[in-house]
Design a protein around this motif. Structure first.
Motif, PDB file in Angstrom:
ATOM      1  N   GLN A   1     -11.266  -5.939  -5.748  1.00 33.36           N
ATOM      2  CA  GLN A   1     -10.090  -6.302  -4.945  1.00 33.36           C
ATOM      3  C   GLN A   1      -8.808  -5.933  -5.681  1.00 33.36           C
ATOM      4  OE1 GLN A   1     -10.060 -10.416  -3.544  1.00 33.36           O
ATOM      5  NE2 GLN A   1     -12.285 -10.390  -3.564  1.00 33.36           N
ATOM      6  N   LYS A   2      -8.783  -6.281  -6.949  1.00 35.64           N
ATOM      7  CA  LYS A   2      -7.586  -6.016  -7.750  1.00 35.64           C
ATOM      8  C   LYS A   2      -7.352  -4.515  -7.896  1.00 35.64           C
ATOM      9  CE  LYS A   2      -5.429  -7.303 -12.123  1.00 35.64           C
ATOM     10  NZ  LYS A   2      -5.585  -8.045 -13.392  1.00 35.64           N
ATOM     11  N   GLN A   3      -8.434  -3.757  -8.109  1.00 36.01           N
ATOM     12  CA  GLN A   3      -8.304  -2.292  -8.231  1.00 36.01           C
ATOM     13  C   GLN A   3      -7.732  -1.692  -6.949  1.00 36.01           C
ATOM     14  OE1 GLN A   3     -11.952   0.039  -9.071  1.00 36.01           O
ATOM     15  NE2 GLN A   3     -11.218   1.417  -7.485  1.00 36.01           N
ATOM     16  N   ILE A   4      -8.241  -2.148  -5.802  1.00 34.19           N
ATOM     17  CA  ILE A   4      -7.774  -1.609  -4.524  1.00 34.19           C
ATOM     18  C   ILE A   4      -6.307  -1.954  -4.302  1.00 34.19           C
ATOM     19  CG2 ILE A   4      -8.048  -1.750  -2.013  1.00 34.19           C
ATOM     20  CD1 ILE A   4     -11.055  -2.259  -2.542  1.00 34.19           C
ATOM     21  N   PHE A   5      -5.946  -3.210  -4.566  1.00 30.20           N
ATOM     22  CA  PHE A   5      -4.592  -3.678  -4.270  1.00 30.20           C
ATOM     23  C   PHE A   5      -3.554  -3.070  -5.220  1.00 30.20           C
ATOM     24  CE2 PHE A   5      -1.156  -6.905  -4.299  1.00 30.20           C
ATOM     25  CZ  PHE A   5      -0.854  -6.894  -2.944  1.00 30.20           C
ATOM     26  N   LEU A   6      -3.898  -2.997  -6.508  1.00 30.71           N
ATOM     27  CA  LEU A   6      -2.916  -2.567  -7.504  1.00 30.71           C
ATOM     28  C   LEU A   6      -2.958  -1.070  -7.809  1.00 30.71           C
ATOM     29  CD1 LEU A   6      -3.157  -5.512 -10.075  1.00 30.71           C
ATOM     30  CD2 LEU A   6      -1.499  -5.194  -8.232  1.00 30.71           C
ATOM     31  N   LYS A   7      -4.097  -0.430  -7.568  1.00 31.35           N
ATOM     32  CA  LYS A   7      -4.236   0.976  -7.953  1.00 31.35           C
ATOM     33  C   LYS A   7      -4.433   1.887  -6.743  1.00 31.35           C
ATOM     34  CE  LYS A   7      -7.170   3.984 -10.841  1.00 31.35           C
ATOM     35  NZ  LYS A   7      -8.365   4.014 -11.721  1.00 31.35           N
ATOM     36  N   ASP A   8      -5.476   1.610  -5.952  1.00 34.27           N
ATOM     37  CA  ASP A   8      -5.807   2.508  -4.837  1.00 34.27           C
ATOM     38  C   ASP A   8      -4.763   2.468  -3.724  1.00 34.27           C
ATOM     39  OD1 ASP A   8      -8.135   3.359  -6.065  1.00 34.27           O
ATOM     40  OD2 ASP A   8      -9.335   1.762  -5.205  1.00 34.27           O
ATOM     41  N   ALA A   9      -4.287   1.281  -3.371  1.00 34.23           N
ATOM     42  CA  ALA A   9      -3.324   1.166  -2.272  1.00 34.23           C
ATOM     43  C   ALA A   9      -2.023   1.916  -2.568  1.00 34.23           C
ATOM     44  CB  ALA A   9      -3.057  -0.303  -1.951  1.00 34.23           C
ATOM     45  N   PRO A  10      -1.403   1.712  -3.747  1.00 36.40           N
ATOM     46  CA  PRO A  10      -0.173   2.482  -4.036  1.00 36.40           C
ATOM     47  C   PRO A  10      -0.414   3.991  -4.069  1.00 36.40           C
ATOM     48  CG  PRO A  10      -0.369   0.605  -5.523  1.00 36.40           C
ATOM     49  CD  PRO A  10      -1.666   0.712  -4.794  1.00 36.40           C
ATOM     50  N   PHE A  11      -1.561   4.417  -4.634  1.00 40.45           N
ATOM     51  CA  PHE A  11      -1.849   5.854  -4.704  1.00 40.45           C
ATOM     52  C   PHE A  11      -2.088   6.424  -3.305  1.00 40.45           C
ATOM     53  CE2 PHE A  11      -4.531   9.608  -5.261  1.00 40.45           C
ATOM     54  CZ  PHE A  11      -3.800  10.304  -6.221  1.00 40.45           C
TER      55      PHE A  11
END
Length: 686
Positions: free
Chosen positions: A93-103
Motif C-alpha cells: 500500500q505504501k509503495q503504491i501511494f508514495l512511489k507508484d502513484a506519483p510516478f
C-alpha cells in the motif's frame, strides 16, 4: 474510447514510451500486462485473473491504466464511481501511494494529460493509527515501574500527539523513523480500537479524503469488512485485488469462529469489571462457567475430539439451549452498551475490553448445532493433547462469499498476483475462481506473464537422506528433528561465510528461536523476529549492516528491502522448511463431516480436499519467499532450501507440485542446483 484508451497505454509502456523517457526500463511483459488490465476495465465481464511474476512491474502495470481510465471518463463528462486498489500488505500500500502513484501521474503528464483533478487516497483500518489516550496509558504503565525512562517515553508520546494532530496519525511512521517501539510497547497497546472514541484528528481527515477519492488504496480485510467499517454498497466501478492469493486465508479468518471457553469467559469478566451495571454479562458468565464444568465432567474421558449434532445429538441440543440463552443475554448487554456509548466518551481500557466482548458475542451468536448449510459446521472441540475445550463454527467454503461481497461493492473485480494460476502446465484459474465463488461466472481477461530477464537465482538443495523437519507435533510445542536442524544451521553459516546479507525464512516464531539459540556464536550478527513485535522493528539494523542475518517467519511476502543507496541488500535466502500449514485437526474433521454428507467414501475425499488446500496455499507462499532476494533487474541471489521434501526434479512424484514455485526463467538454474554437503551436482529436469 476503447481504441484511444489502449493507444494511451501503448504511449506510456511502449519502447519509446513515457516510462522509458522518465528513466524507467521497457518491458514487453509489462506492456502486455497493462493491456490486459485495460481490456478488463472496458469489457463487460465481472471478473478477471491476471498473473504476473516479480519483475513484470505489476503495480505500475495496473495503476497507470487505472489513472488513464479515470482521466478519460472525467474528460468525457461521465459520472464514474471510484476504483479501489486493494493489497494484503501495508508495505505494498505504501509503495503504491508514495512511489507508484506519483510516478504514474508523472508518466501521464509526460504524454500531455493533466491528472491534477484525479484524487488518490488510502483507506486503512483503525488499528493502523495511534490512539492518543491508549498511548498515554501504555507510557504511564511503563513509567510507573521505570521512572528513569521518562525522557524516552515522553519523546514517543510527543511523536504520537504531533502525528495525530498534524501528521498522518499512522503508527508505522514511528517504525520507519526509529525502527522499533520503546521496550514494553506493542502495536496492540497504542492503536485505535473499534468502539473507542476517536482521539486522532489525522484518522478523521483520512476518512474524509478516502470518501472523496477517485482512486482508493486499501487492503483486503477492510473491503471484506466493508459494512462494519462504513463503506457503502456499490461504491466502486472496479476493484483490483493485488496479492490475491492471500484472500482465501483472510476470508477463513473472517467467516470462522473458534475460541476456548476460558478465553470467552475471561473476555466477559474483563468487560463486566469495567461495566458492572450491565448485569446480563454476569449472568452469561455464570451460564458459560456452568456449561464448561458440565461438558468437562461428562466428556473428559471421551476419546473424541469433537462433540457435534452428528455424534451426540441429545447432549449438543442441551448445550445449545444454554449457549443460545447466553447469546441472547449478550445481545441485551450490547444494546445497553450502545446506549451507554451514546452518552459517554469511551476510555481506552473500556474500548479494549469491548473489542474482546464483541468477538465473544459473535462466537456465541454463530454457534448452532444445526446449520442451514452442510459446509457450515459447529462443534465443541477438545484439543488432542491438553484437551482444551473450545466452541468452533467453521465455514469450510467461506472464501466463496468473496464473489458475493464483490458484487455488492463493485461492478467488477480484477484479481492479480505473482501466484494465482493453477499448478498445471496449461493456463488455468479454475481453482481460485472456484475458491472465491466464481464457479459459474464467465471469466474475462486471463494471463500469466513471466519476465524473460529479471535478476538471477541460484539454488542449493538438501540431501534426500536428511530427515523431515518435524519430529513431534502437538498443541503445546513442536519438536524438530536434530538432523534437519543441523542442516539448517549449516546452510545459514555457509551463506554467511560467502558474504552478504542473509534472510532466513521460517514458519513460526518458535522455530526462529530454536534456530537462533543454536547460533549463539553468531548472536551479535543475528536479529531474530520475536513474537508480538513488528518485522519493521528489525529492518533498520539489517539495512544498515549492523546485523548480517535476519531470521523471521513474517518475511515471506511484502518484504522489499534494499541498502540505503538503493542497491541490492539480500544476497542469500535460506528457506528452513517448506511452509506447509501446521496440522489442523478441527478443519480436517469438518472436511470429513461435509464429505460424509455429500459422498460415500468420506475419509478419502476429505483427505484429498485437505491436501489440495495445503498445496494451493504453500506454492504461492514458497514462490513469494524465493522472490525476497530478487527485487531489482540486476539482483543476484542464492536460495538455500534446507527441507529435504523439496524435489530435486519434477520426475519425483512426491511433492512434485512444489516445482511450480520456481519462477520459469530460473528452472535451468534449478536443474543445476548444488546439493548441500555433496561434491557433485545431480539434478535432472524432465
Amino acid at each position: 474510447m476503447k481504441d484511444e484508451f489502449l493507444n494511451l497505454i501503448e504511449q506510456v509502456f511502449g519502447k519509446d514510451g513515457a516510462i522509458v523517457k522518465l528513466g524507467g526500463r521497457y518491458s514487453d511483459q509489462q506492456l502486455q500486462y497493462a493491456q490486459h488490465v485495460g481490456q478488463s476495465l472496458i469489457e463487460n465481464n465481472k471478473v478477471a485473473f491476471l498473473e504476473a511474476e516479480t519483475g513484470i512491474g505489476k503495480s505500475l502495470g495496473y495503476f497507470v491504466p487505472t489513472l488513464l481510465y479515470l482521466y478519460l471518463q472525467k474528460r468525457n463528462g461521465n459520472n464514474i464511481k471510484p476504483i479501489a486498489i486493494s493489497t494484503f500488505t501495508r508495505q505494498l500500500q505504501k509503495q503504491i501511494f508514495l512511489k507508484d502513484a506519483p510516478f504514474a501521474k508523472q508518466a501521464l503528464n509526460q504524454i500531455g494529460l493533466d491528472t491534477s483533478e484525479i484524487t488518490i487516497a488510502y483507506r486503512m483500518g483503525r488499528t493502523s493509527f495511534f490512539s492518543k489516550s491508549r498511548t498515554q496509558l501504555a507510557c504511564e504503565r511503563i513509567l510507573f515501574e521505570n521512572p528513569e525512562r521518562k525522557n524516552e517515553l515522553n519523546n514517543f508520546l510527543r511523536h504520537a500527539h504531533i502525528s495525530c494532530d498534524s501528521g498522518t496519525g499512522l503508527i508505522s511512521d514511528w517504525l520507519n523513523d526509529y525502527g522499533s517501539f520503546p521496550e514494553g510497547i506493542k502495536t496492540t497497546d497504542i492503536c485505535l480500537l473499534a468502539r473507542q472514541q476517536v482521539d486522532n484528528d489525522a484518522y478523521l481527515l483520512h476518512l474524509q479524503q478516502a470518501k472523496n477519492a477517485d482512486c482508493l488504496i486499501t487492503n483486503h480485510a477492510t473491503l471484506i469488512n466493508f459494512k462494519k467499517v462504513g463503506i457503502e454498497a456499490n461504491s466502486f466501478s472496479a476493484i483490483f485485488f493485488d496479492e490475491a492469493h492471500k484472500i482465501e486465508g483472510i476470508c477463513q479468518d473472517h467467516f470462522n469462529y473458534h475460541s476456548s471457553f476460558k478465553e470467552l469467559i475471561r473476555s466477559l469478566i474483563s468487560t463486566y469489571k469495567i461495566l458492572p451495571s450491565v448485569k446480563e454479562i454476569d449472568s452469561a458468565i455464570d451460564l458459560l462457567s456452568e456449561l464448561q464444568n458440565s461438558i468437562s465432567s461428562r466428556h473428559k474421558r471421551t476419546k473424541d475430539n469433537y462433540i457435534t449434532f452428528a455424534n451426540s445429538p441429545e447432549d449438543i441440543t442441551h448445550y445449545f439451549q444454554i449457549i443460545d440463552k447466553s447469546s441472547k443475554l449478550l445481545k441485551k448487554a450490547s444494546n445497553k452498551i450502545d446506549k451507554y456509548l451514546e452518552q459517554s466518551e469511551l476510555e481506552a481500557e473500556t474500548a479494549n475490553a469491548l473489542t474482546n466482548f464483541d468477538y465473544a458475542a459473535r462466537v456465541l451468536e454463530f454457534w448452532k448445532p444445526k446449520q442451514p448449510y452442510p459446509h457450515i459446521i459447529s462443534a465443541i472441540h477438545f484439543s488432542p493433547v491438553i484437551r482444551k475445550m473450545s466452541l468452533a463454527t467453521i465455514n469450510i467454503f467461506g472464501s466463496r462469499l468473496m464473489a458475493w461481497m464483490c458484487n455488492e461493492l463493485s461492478d467488477k473485480a480484477i484479481y492479480t498476483s505473482a501466484t494465482i494460476s493453477d499448478n498445471k502446465s496449461t493456463l488455468s484459474f479454475k481453482v481460485i475462481a472456484n475458491t472465491l465463488g466464481y464457479k459459474d461466472e464467465e471469466i474475462g481477461q486471463q494471463c500469466s506473464l513471466s519476465p524473460t530477464r529479471y535478476g538471477e537465482m541460484n539454488f542449493v538443495l538438501s540431501q534426500k537422506k536428511i530427515n523431515s523437519p518435524i519430529q513431534t507435533f502437538d498443541d503445546e510445542q513442536t519438536e524438530f528433528d536434530p538432523d534437519w536442524l543441523n542442516n539448517v544451521l549449516g546452510m545459514i553459516e555457509a551463506a554467511y561465510d560467502e558474504g552478504g546479507a542473509v534472510l532466513c525464512l521460517t514458519t513460526s516464531h518458535h522455530e526462529s528461536k530454536v534456530i537462533s539459540d543454536h547460533l549463539s556464536h553468531l548472536s551479535s550478527l543475528i536479529s531474530v523476529h520475536k513474537r508480538n513485535t513488528a518485522l519493521n522493528e528489525y529492518l533498520t539494523d539489517f539495512i544498515s549492516g549492523k546485523v548480517k542475518i535476519l531470521i523471521t517467519s513474517a518475511g515471506w511476502e511484502g518484504l522489499d528491502v534494499r541498502q540505503a543507496d538503493g542497491s541490492q541488500l539480500i544476497k542469500h535466502v535460506v528457506i528452513s522448511r517448506i511452509p506447509f500449514s501446521p496440522p489442523d485437526d478441527l478443519l480436517e474433521y469438518f472436511y470429513n463431516e461435509y464429505v460424509k454428507f455429500k459422498m460415500k467414501d468420506g475419509k478419502y475425499q476429505a483427505q484429498g480436499i485437505s491436501w489440495l488446500n495445503q498445496v494451493n496455499n504453500v506454492v504461492p507462499k514458497l514462490k513469494q519467499g524465493l522472490g525476497r532476494g530478487v527485487r531489482g533487474p540486476n539482483d543476484k541471489v542464492k536460495i538455500w532450501i534446507a527441507d529435504p521434501r523439496m524435489p530435486h526434479s519434477n520426475s519425483e512424484r512426491a511433492n512434485s507440485t512444489l516445482m511450480y514455485a520456481i519462477p520459469k526463467r530460473f528452472l535451468i538454474n534449478y536443474s543445476k542446483a548444488s546439493i548441500f554437503g555433496e561434491q557433485k551436482t545431480e539434478v535432472i529436469m524432465i
